[in-house]
Every structure is written in structure tokens, then in C-alpha cells.
Design a protein around this motif. Structure first.
Motif, PDB file in Angstrom:
ATOM      1  N   GLY A   1       0.550  -0.974  -0.057  1.00 21.84           N
ATOM      2  CA  GLY A   1       0.097  -0.335  -0.084  1.00 21.84           C
ATOM      3  C   GLY A   1       0.966   1.518   0.184  1.00 21.84           C
ATOM      4  N   ALA A   2       0.634   2.419  -0.683  1.00 20.96           N
ATOM      5  CA  ALA A   2       1.130   3.507  -1.226  1.00 20.96           C
ATOM      6  C   ALA A   2       0.460   4.499  -0.914  1.00 20.96           C
ATOM      7  CB  ALA A   2       2.056   3.617  -2.667  1.00 20.96           C
ATOM      8  N   SER A   3      -0.525   4.681  -0.392  1.00 19.92           N
ATOM      9  CA  SER A   3      -1.219   5.486  -0.309  1.00 19.92           C
ATOM     10  C   SER A   3      -0.540   6.304   0.950  1.00 19.92           C
ATOM     11  CB  SER A   3      -2.352   5.279   0.833  1.00 19.92           C
ATOM     12  OG  SER A   3      -3.651   5.927   0.592  1.00 19.92           O
ATOM     13  N   LEU A   4      -1.256   6.449   2.277  1.00 24.39           N
ATOM     14  CA  LEU A   4      -0.777   7.077   3.472  1.00 24.39           C
ATOM     15  C   LEU A   4       0.210   6.196   4.801  1.00 24.39           C
ATOM     16  CD1 LEU A   4      -3.745   8.448   3.950  1.00 24.39           C
ATOM     17  CD2 LEU A   4      -2.223   9.958   2.258  1.00 24.39           C
ATOM     18  N   ALA A   5      -0.168   5.684   5.117  1.00 24.72           N
ATOM     19  CA  ALA A   5       0.467   5.047   6.221  1.00 24.72           C
ATOM     20  C   ALA A   5       1.579   4.138   5.263  1.00 24.72           C
ATOM     21  CB  ALA A   5      -0.373   4.036   6.699  1.00 24.72           C
TER      22      ALA A   5
ATOM     23  N   PRO B   1       3.555   4.747   2.305  1.00 26.84           N
ATOM     24  CA  PRO B   1       5.430   6.061   2.556  1.00 26.84           C
ATOM     25  C   PRO B   1       5.480   6.605   3.737  1.00 26.84           C
ATOM     26  CG  PRO B   1       2.721   5.716   0.989  1.00 26.84           C
ATOM     27  CD  PRO B   1       2.301   5.440   1.921  1.00 26.84           C
ATOM     28  N   THR B   2       4.346   7.071   4.276  1.00 27.36           N
ATOM     29  CA  THR B   2       5.317   7.571   6.104  1.00 27.36           C
ATOM     30  C   THR B   2       5.892   6.347   7.256  1.00 27.36           C
ATOM     31  OG1 THR B   2       2.913   8.618   5.950  1.00 27.36           O
ATOM     32  CG2 THR B   2       4.287   8.014   8.519  1.00 27.36           C
ATOM     33  N   LEU B   3       5.617   5.506   6.850  1.00 27.60           N
ATOM     34  CA  LEU B   3       5.922   3.550   7.737  1.00 27.60           C
ATOM     35  C   LEU B   3       7.555   3.792   6.276  1.00 27.60           C
ATOM     36  CD1 LEU B   3       6.169   1.454   8.891  1.00 27.60           C
ATOM     37  CD2 LEU B   3       5.393   0.112   7.406  1.00 27.60           C
ATOM     38  N   ALA B   4       7.399   4.325   4.837  1.00 29.49           N
ATOM     39  CA  ALA B   4       8.482   3.221   4.082  1.00 29.49           C
ATOM     40  C   ALA B   4       9.953   4.872   4.815  1.00 29.49           C
ATOM     41  CB  ALA B   4       8.348   3.659   2.986  1.00 29.49           C
ATOM     42  N   TYR B   5       9.121   5.404   5.004  1.00 32.77           N
ATOM     43  CA  TYR B   5      10.585   6.889   5.162  1.00 32.77           C
ATOM     44  C   TYR B   5      11.388   6.933   6.495  1.00 32.77           C
ATOM     45  CZ  TYR B   5      11.900  12.310   7.025  1.00 32.77           C
ATOM     46  OH  TYR B   5      13.010  12.328   7.005  1.00 32.77           O
ATOM     47  N   TRP B   6       9.892   6.705   8.148  1.00 27.31           N
ATOM     48  CA  TRP B   6      11.147   6.247   8.897  1.00 27.31           C
ATOM     49  C   TRP B   6      11.788   4.846   9.044  1.00 27.31           C
ATOM     50  CZ3 TRP B   6      11.831  10.387  11.607  1.00 27.31           C
ATOM     51  CH2 TRP B   6      10.822  11.125  11.940  1.00 27.31           C
ATOM     52  N   LEU B   7      11.763   3.556   8.442  1.00 27.45           N
ATOM     53  CA  LEU B   7      12.361   2.747   8.561  1.00 27.45           C
ATOM     54  C   LEU B   7      13.812   3.163   7.396  1.00 27.45           C
ATOM     55  CD1 LEU B   7       9.524  -0.280   7.837  1.00 27.45           C
ATOM     56  CD2 LEU B   7      11.022   0.348   9.821  1.00 27.45           C
TER      57      LEU B   7
ATOM     58  N   ALA C   1       2.209   4.562  11.811  1.00 22.39           N
ATOM     59  CA  ALA C   1       3.664   4.598  10.527  1.00 22.39           C
ATOM     60  C   ALA C   1       4.689   5.250  12.056  1.00 22.39           C
ATOM     61  CB  ALA C   1       2.817   4.822  10.227  1.00 22.39           C
ATOM     62  N   TYR C   2       4.754   5.622  11.988  1.00 19.83           N
ATOM     63  CA  TYR C   2       6.045   6.278  13.109  1.00 19.83           C
ATOM     64  C   TYR C   2       6.092   5.408  13.897  1.00 19.83           C
ATOM     65  CZ  TYR C   2       8.618   9.854  15.923  1.00 19.83           C
ATOM     66  OH  TYR C   2       9.244   9.664  16.878  1.00 19.83           O
TER      67      TYR C   2
END
Length: 402
Positions: free
Chosen positions: A16-20, A22-28, A318-319
Motif C-alpha cells: 500500500g502506497a497511500s498514507l501509512a 509511504p510514512t512507514l517507508a520514510y521512517w524505516l 506508521a511513525y
């Protein structure tokens, strides 16, 4: 606090590339993980109804560096006008007075604006795979074997489902959605339509018992409107989920005798090419993970549009999940910490429905009159108190990076 050990997860698949997602991907990525995001759409999804970013979630986007971008995209709606069955004004309010948000701090942005801002922060740092989705998951001691619908097969240390309320990842992991879905008694349709009323940065909502119709002008008089039809339905219409023609027919029958401009709105629905129909509901799960697979955002704890907190829960969740994976020695401890530290925040925001989150959509004449009296009271007392649930979690500092 411990740093990530050699036995911890290093490769993560996010669905899933909506909200959670990409946010999770950024921090990981920031914490040193190798991240892949798979999305069934061909690109990040634009458009969509305006959404809110409130309370604790504001701090998440600030720490990601995208707060100025979102502030520039903020929809500064001037007024929220409630109408009776004949289209006469019941009350005119500032939107923040209705939502319990904090003017000057909380944000309302187009869903596409938020999705684009999140994607831009991480698109060059992690692997995105579009036009694909997860078909099967096979967990074992060393990881998760994933077979994609394209036929490709790969193995990851951890998989996270961030693919929305009707999550395929959750279904593959734990079974049918029905066992986790709490139906809230409403169906709704959203779409765009021509701005035949010349509205500008305002929202009009018409109500009769059990029915609502809203027109939302996020731009000027020459821009299209977001139309919203929401109606009470005691039994969940599961048979309509994949039948757009039947969805349109149900909405048309429901509003057949409606006054004001509702007939025009229904006619526009029949012509719209972006109709989205669904039911108001929540996802409530006893656990948000199983083995090496976890869920985040709507996949794990959709609060429903009635709370206005879906986007904020996705960002905050996600954070918190990324931080837990970065600070614990293995996925079991990380998933347990994520749930322990986030669940109360989720519970408080899901409970907004029980504490009046559905008050804008009364189902009886008596309840509608009580709501209208409440709205007139807000006009007389415009100073509002922020909703405590929106900021119930104090965001911990990011995990240390090495």
C-alpha cells in the motif's frame, strides 16, 4: 532503549502506497532498513475527498519536513452551512467549531496533496513496485515468502499491511474482513460534480432524518465540487461492494423524494466517473500482528470517516511502528511495543463515534432537532475546545540512528 541488533528485521515489504505506507517507508529508511513498497495502482493515487491532519499527526509531518508543503495546500474553508429539508439555513459555522480542530494548527488538505507529499519524501530512497499486489504469504523461521499477483516471488524479514480498510494483506494473513468489521449503520457515495451553485471555499450540508447531502467547494466558483451523499441503512449492503450500477440505483432510490438541490446531485452522481461508494465502519482487531506480519493504519484500525481521524491514525501509527522496529531486537518485541504504545490512542479516536462522532447525521426527527439546537448553540458560543482524542498521544522522539 536498545538499538537494532543483527538478528532484527532488515528487509521490509509494505503493501500500500497511500498514507501509512509511504510514512512507514520514510521512517524505516531513515533507520537503515531496506524497504520495498508494493501498490496495486499504477501510480500514487491523486484526487479524493479532502482529509484532515490533526493533533499528534501534525508533529509526524513536521518531523518529516513536509509541514510547510501541507500548510501551503491547506484548504481554508470559510464557512459550514447546515440546511433543513427545504434548503433553508439552520446554522452557519466555522468548520473548526464542528470538527473540534484547532484553527491555525490542524490542517485540511486534498488527499492527493498529502499522498504526493509523502511519496516525494521517499520515492528516491526505497523501492516502489506499482501495478502489483500480494497474492500469498508463507511465514517461516527465516522470513516471509511472498508471491505477488504478477507471479514474482521474494522473501522479506517482515511484511506490513498498509493497504486500507479492505486490506488484502489482512485477509491473506487472518481471514475475511467480516470478523474484524464493525458496521456503523451508514452507506455513502462521494464524487465530483460541476459547481452549478457558484460555491467558493465553503461546505453546504442538507439533512433530513437518516439522510444527508453535502457539497464541498475547496476552490473557487469555477472549480468542481466534492459531493457527498450519506444515508442510514440498518443492514450492511455487502452485495453492492463490487456493483457500481446497483450502488447508484440504491442511492437514487434513497433520495428520490429529496428537496433542495439533491436531485441535481443525484443526477451528477450518475454521470460521475470517480464515484466511490462504501459503508461507514471500523476495523477492530484483538492484535495487529501475527508472526512476522503486522498491520498499520486502516488495515488494522480504521476509525471511519465519522471520526475524521483516519489519516491522522495512519500517520501516527506508521511513525510508532517504524520506531518500534528500530528500537527492539526482534520483530516480536517490536510489534508488541507498537501495539502497547499506540492502542490507547487508537481506542480513544475510534470511540469518537460513540461520543457523538455521528451527530452530524441523525437518524430520527428528534435527534435531528437536538443536533440543530446544538449547532445554534455553537453559533452563539463560537470559541471551541479542541478534541482531546486528537492529541492524546505525545509523540516520542525518533529512535537514534547510527
Amino acid at each position: 532503549m536498545t538499538s537494532r541488533s543483527d538478528t532484527a528485521a532488515h528487509t521490509v515489504l509494505i503493501t500500500g502506497a497511500s498514507l501509512a505506507g509511504p510514512t512507514l517507508a520514510y521512517w524505516l529508511h531513515r533507520y537503515g532498513f531496506a524497504v520495498t513498497v508494493v501498490e496495486k495502482a499504477h501510480a500514487p493515487r491523486g484526487g479524493g475527498y479532502p482529509i484532515d491532519v490533526r493533533g499528534t499527526a501534525i508533529e509526524v509531518v513536521r518531523r518529516m519536513g513536509i509541514l510547510p508543503t501541507l500548510q501551503a495546500a491547506h484548504i481554508d474553508t470559510g464557512r459550514f452551512t447546515f440546511l433543513d429539508a427545504d434548503g433553508a439555513e439552520v446554522a452557519v459555522l466555522r468548520p473548526s467549531a464542528v470538527a473540534g480542530s484547532v484553527e491555525g494548527q490542524d490542517l485540511e488538505v486534498g488527499r492527493g496533496n498529502l499522498t504526493a507529499a509523502l511519496y516525494e519524501t521517499v520515492r528516491d530512497d526505497v523501492e516502489f513496485v506499482f501495478d502489483d499486489s500480494v497474492d500469498t504469504l508463507d511465514q517461516h523461521e527465516r522470513g516471509v515468502d511472498v508471491t505477488f499477483r504478477s507471479g514474482r516471488q521474494r522473501t522479506f524479514d517482515v511484511v506490513v499491511g498498509a493497504d486500507g480498510m479492505h486490506s488484502g494483506t489482512r485477509r491473506a494473513l487472518l481471514g475475511p474482513e467480516e470478523q474484524f468489521h464493525r458496521y456503523l449503520g451508514y452507506s455513502f457515495a462521494v464524487f465530483t460534480m460541476p459547481n452549478t451553485l457558484g460555491l467558493s471555499r465553503e461546505l453546504l450540508m442538507w439533512n433530513t432524518p437518516g439522510r444527508a447531502a453535502a457539497l464541498y467547494a475547496t476552490g473557487g466558483a469555477d472549480d468542481d465540487l466534492h459531493a457527498f451523499l450519506n444515508f442510514h441503512q440498518p443492514e450492511q449492503p455487502l452485495h453492492l461492494r463490487r456493483d457500481p450500477d446497483a450502488q447508484r440505483d440504491l442511492v437514487a432510490r434513497t433520495y428520490a423524494d429529496a428537496g433542495w438541490e439533491v436531485g441535481t446531485i443525484v443526477k451528477a452522481m450518475h454521470q460521475a466517473d470517480d464515484l466511490f461508494f462504501d459503508t461507514a465502519g471500523q476495523i477492530r482487531m484483538p492484535r495487529w500482528s501475527s508472526g512476522r506480519v503486522a498491520l498499520v493504519g486502516d488495515s488494522a484500525y480504521a476509525p471511519s470517516f465519522l471520526t475524521g481521524q483516519g489519516s491522522s491514525l495512519a500517520l501516527v501509527g506508521a511513525y510508532m511502528l517504524a520506531r518500534s522496529l528500530a528500537t527492539h531486537g526482534d520483530h516480536v518485541d517490536a510489534f508488541a511495543a507498537y501495539e502497547r504504545d499506540t492502542r490507547e490512542f487508537v481506542t480513544l479516536n475510534q470511540a469518537l463515534v460513540d461520543k457523538g462522532g455521528a451527530r452530524l447525521f441523525p437518524t430520527t426527527a428528534e435527534a435531528l432537532e437536538r443536533r440543530n439546537a446544538m449547532l445554534r448553540g455553537l453559533v452563539a458560543m463560537p470559541a471551541t475546545t479542541p478534541q482531546p482524542a486528537h492529541s492524546a498521544l505525545v509523540l516520542p522522539e525518533p529512535a537514534p540512528t547510527s
